[in-house]
Design an enzyme around this catalytic site. Structure first.
Site, mmCIF file in Angstrom:
data_model
loop_
_atom_site.group_PDB
_atom_site.id
_atom_site.type_symbol
_atom_site.label_atom_id
_atom_site.label_comp_id
_atom_site.label_asym_id
_atom_site.label_seq_id
_atom_site.Cartn_x
_atom_site.Cartn_y
_atom_site.Cartn_z
ATOM 1 C CG HIS B 269 -1.846 1.129 1.352
ATOM 2 N ND1 HIS B 269 -3.178 1.055 1.026
ATOM 3 C CD2 HIS B 269 -1.638 2.403 1.764
ATOM 4 C CE1 HIS B 269 -3.749 2.230 1.237
ATOM 5 N NE2 HIS B 269 -2.831 3.066 1.680
ATOM 6 C CD GLU B 270 1.452 3.596 3.711
ATOM 7 O OE1 GLU B 270 1.615 4.649 3.073
ATOM 8 O OE2 GLU B 270 0.429 3.376 4.403
ATOM 9 C CG HIS B 273 0.479 6.240 -0.783
ATOM 10 N ND1 HIS B 273 -0.490 6.998 -1.384
ATOM 11 C CD2 HIS B 273 -0.142 5.592 0.250
ATOM 12 C CE1 HIS B 273 -1.660 6.827 -0.745
ATOM 13 N NE2 HIS B 273 -1.468 5.969 0.242
ATOM 14 C CD GLU B 299 -5.478 6.107 0.322
ATOM 15 O OE1 GLU B 299 -5.313 5.021 0.918
ATOM 16 O OE2 GLU B 299 -4.788 7.130 0.575
#
Lengths: 504, 504
Positions: B269-270, B273, B299
């Site tokens: 997830h990160e 980003h 996001e």
């Protein structure tokens, strides 16, 4: 205090506090760069550092701060200041004058030059090509001489540089203490070289698991009284300590798989610096007094913990078994053999690899060369030959090339002339403090031998750490010893230690 | 361009660059606080952050910057600006107006309030006592309403808040897309709840060595094309990503010994980003355009990589064996069983623990409540009951207490109203982008199945990452899809995925 006086004081302290906050930010940025910032961010990071440094410089040299200083120095106002505020005014005045005397343009040129010069040094050190570095060094010397002219020379021109790192230190004083050291240490090193009782160090050269090294380093830090709620241990290529505030003091070490002692002594050394910074009085937070009083006194603490304690017999009588437990079967020797091994004396060419005794000879060589540069006008071109001659005189060995000779240290490329003596001053202060501690702390060595290191830390907090820059280096050492700095303590310490180890 | 024009432009860009340097310094300070800064330094650290923030705010709201903006906005000058400079002027104008419209005193009160309110929320969340927190929440709502008044309301008052995080987003648009989602997802969730084909997740609940988890997280990041020369992975209590510059993008995760997927999905997830931030065009460095164009688009990248790719069947057909190698004997299932297990749907009360499907329902609840607060004047006192009613409607479950109800999220205590929709927008954008990617990148899922993730990253770099804020969220999604944001893509994606898994 008059109302104007107290408004001035508050305004002055707010300005100082703001400068200290910029310092903390800058120190975090530097720490981050050295502990693992991604390399591709380095360019923007140096711009960030440049911007914050420039803004901090503006604050530190503003006419407003100058005006506040002048107002607070008026006898009527100064007389009503408390002890801390007086010292703060004095210390700020010193920094302020030093900064405002350098024209911003000159300083900017110098910052660019040192940055280029450090890169040139890195290349020269890698290739051994002194000629490529020499023009940079000449320029750095030229700028430094301009700074001395602007600041004003002390008794000698070099004195002005010494005072940057060791307030109040002079060549006159250093000549005496270094003379005393040289007279005794050169023959002692020679006698050691001829001794038949050489420690056996072979068992230290094995492979040591990094995680186990780290765990022992953390354990010893904890034993020393390092506060992990107010600090941390990380890794970096060159170990260092940085005190952001007494509540956040960071040290680093470097783990070598084939050398179990390197990271540990690095940790204890930086841990000594850290104990100093962690135990400064809380009321000095946010002032320029919240730091070590000099590089020499700071270095005395790293060296006290690393050498006086960490390389002592009682320390290893206590801790060797715990080190052995972390490396089963690797260090199967008794404490005496271990103690001798970690105190082997080997005259070498490289300062940072030197033992506790010959280290001081490396420093004296650099001290004498720096004096020659600034007091006698010696040029960069002359340094390799002078360097090599001095190594022959002091240590009986001559570098085969400039990489292991005059190019070995980063200091000169960054303009840090006057810094080297701090290292030996640290050794001398530490030895002198130890004699006082032995008297005032009964059974000090029994405490070390039973792993009770807190009373030592507390004693040093009471005598050194708490004051930050509230006391000068001379006030600190005289407060402890009743006497000014004297090299006889270090000589006595080294003679006793090494005559025993080498059975001279 | 006239000489004055180019001087103005240079001066303007220098100011923006300076602000961006302060941002980098502040981001390093925050990152450091959250990844291991010693707790006893926290007080001085917040003063440092306060000082730098205030100085940055002064720069961002200076009359000088206002004057430069006005000059560059003159049609004659604006017409001669390049694309990047025009966007920079527009973006800066938006930020500038937003900042200068808030009187500094009001903003200062608000900063203090949110800091107190976040502490009050922490206490309330620990104790479950909503009444203690309610007055703070009312004040935060009151201040936010004042900001809306100062900034000016959009079509509705809440629109002004949405625009802070998703430029151009309105309640009118969100009502449509969320309506579409709700209509389909509520019955889908109900059908899933009644399905007899529940994935078996028991095998995931074992003990997993942290170092092995870390090694696999690093491996997957590398597979995604995360540049370790321009970033790093650390640990923190709450995972986050921070882009200091494209050359220094840092992410964190948290390793749970009893949950092998938590740290991994957190990392992916990160990492999504981070790919965005690492691949912004170098010419945007040092400008305010160097960042994600909106929270929703940002996001979309974390969710594309975590959910669309990281929870897909082809991904685990490729990577499961490598995960198994790191945990011998622990994950002895086939890829199909593993895929089903990591995609289990379980309607629950806690947003951050929700699965990919029901997550959107949690967001819709918050969106509707935020609209009620700002458009209908609902008070903090009414929120627990409204919250619980909506959970019954959307998810068929009711919180037993406020800790797992209205107190669960930090956002409102910090004043971040309007932020929640970003999470579902991210899911919708990601699904819509995936359809385009499947068309334009032939054999996309075969690439994933053979571990060739670089073409995906490159496609996204070309369509999204490189632009930073140079394109608006609508321009980005329309550039990719040819259509504006539409919830039908997410609905289709979720229906296809879950009807297959649950055999509905």
């Amino acid at each position: 205090m008059t109302e104007t006086g107290s408004v001035n004081l508050q305004h002055f302290k707010d300005t100082i506090r703001k400068i200290s906050r910029y310092d903390e930010a800058l120190n975090v940025l530097y720490w981050d760069l050295r502990t693992g910032a991604p390399r591709k961010g380095a360019d923007t990071r140096s711009e960030v550092i440049g911007t914050l440094s420039a803004d901090k410089f503006k604050l530190s040299t503003s006419e407003e701060l100058g005006g506040l200083l002048a107002a607070l120095e008026e006898p009527e106002q100064f007389g009503r200041l408390g002890e801390i505020d007086r010292r703060l005014v004095q210390e700020t005045r010193k920094d302020y004058d030093r900064s405002v005397k350098i024209p911003p343009k000159l300083y900017q040129e110098y910052v660019v030059l040192t940055s280029q010069s450090e890169s040139a040094w890195e290349e020269a050190k890698a290739s051994g090509d002194y000629d490529g570095f020499q023009p940079y060094l000449d320029k750095i010397i030229h700028y430094t001489n301009q700074f001395i002219d602007l600041w004003g020379a002390g008794d000698t021109r070099y004195d002005t540089l010494l005072d940057l790192y060791e307030p109040g230190m002079t060549t006159a004083k250093l000549d005496v203490v270094f003379g005393g050291l040289r007279e005794k240490l050169v023959p002692l090193a020679a006698a050691i070289a001829e001794s038949a009782h050489r420690p056996d160090t072979g068992f230290l050269r094995q492979t040591y698991d990094k995680q186990a090294q780290k765990s022992f380093s953390l354990y010893i830090l904890e034993q020393m009284g390092f506060d992990f709620g107010a600090g941390r241990l990380d890794e970096s290529v060159h170990p260092f300590a940085t005190g952001l505030s007494p509540g956040d003091v960071r040290i680093t070490t470097r783990y070598l798989e084939n050398d179990v002692m390197s990271a540990l002594f690095g940790t204890i050394h930086e841990g000594g610096h850290a104990l100093y910074e962690q135990n400064i009085r809380p009321e000095l937070i946010g002032t320029t007094l919240c730091g070590g009083t000099s590089m020499g006194i700071h270095e005395s603490q790293s060296r006290f913990w690393e050498n006086v304690i960490g390389r002592s017999r009682p320390f290893w009588e206590r801790y060797l078994s715990e080190l052995q437990q972390r490396f089963p079967g690797r260090l199967d020797v008794d404490a005496e053999r271990f103690y001798r091994a970690i105190n082997v004396v080997e005259p070498g060419l490289i300062r940072i690899e030197a033992d506790e005794l010959t280290y001081n000879l490396h420093i004296m060589i650099r001290y004498e060369i720096e004096k020659m540069i600034f007091n006698d006008g010696v040029k960069a071109a002359d340094l390799p030959a002078i360097w090599n001659d001095k190594y022959r005189d002091y240590l009986g060995i001559v570098p085969a090339n400039n990489r292991e000779g005059v190019l070995q240290d980063v200091h000169w490329s960054g303009g840090a002339f006057g810094y080297f003596p701090s290292y030996s001053l640290g050794n001398m202060y530490a030895a002198q403090m130890t004699v006082a501690m032995e008297k005032e702390l009964p059974g000090m060595w029994e405490l070390v031998g039973s792993g009770e290191l807190q009373p030592l830390k507390e004693w040093l907090t009471g005598k050194v750490y708490q004051y930050g820059k509230l006391r000068t280096p001379s006030e600190i050492i005289e407060g402890i010893s009743g006497k000014p700095l004297d090299s006889a303590y270090l000589v006595a310490y080294l003679e006793k230690k090494y005559k025993d180890i080498y059975r001279i």
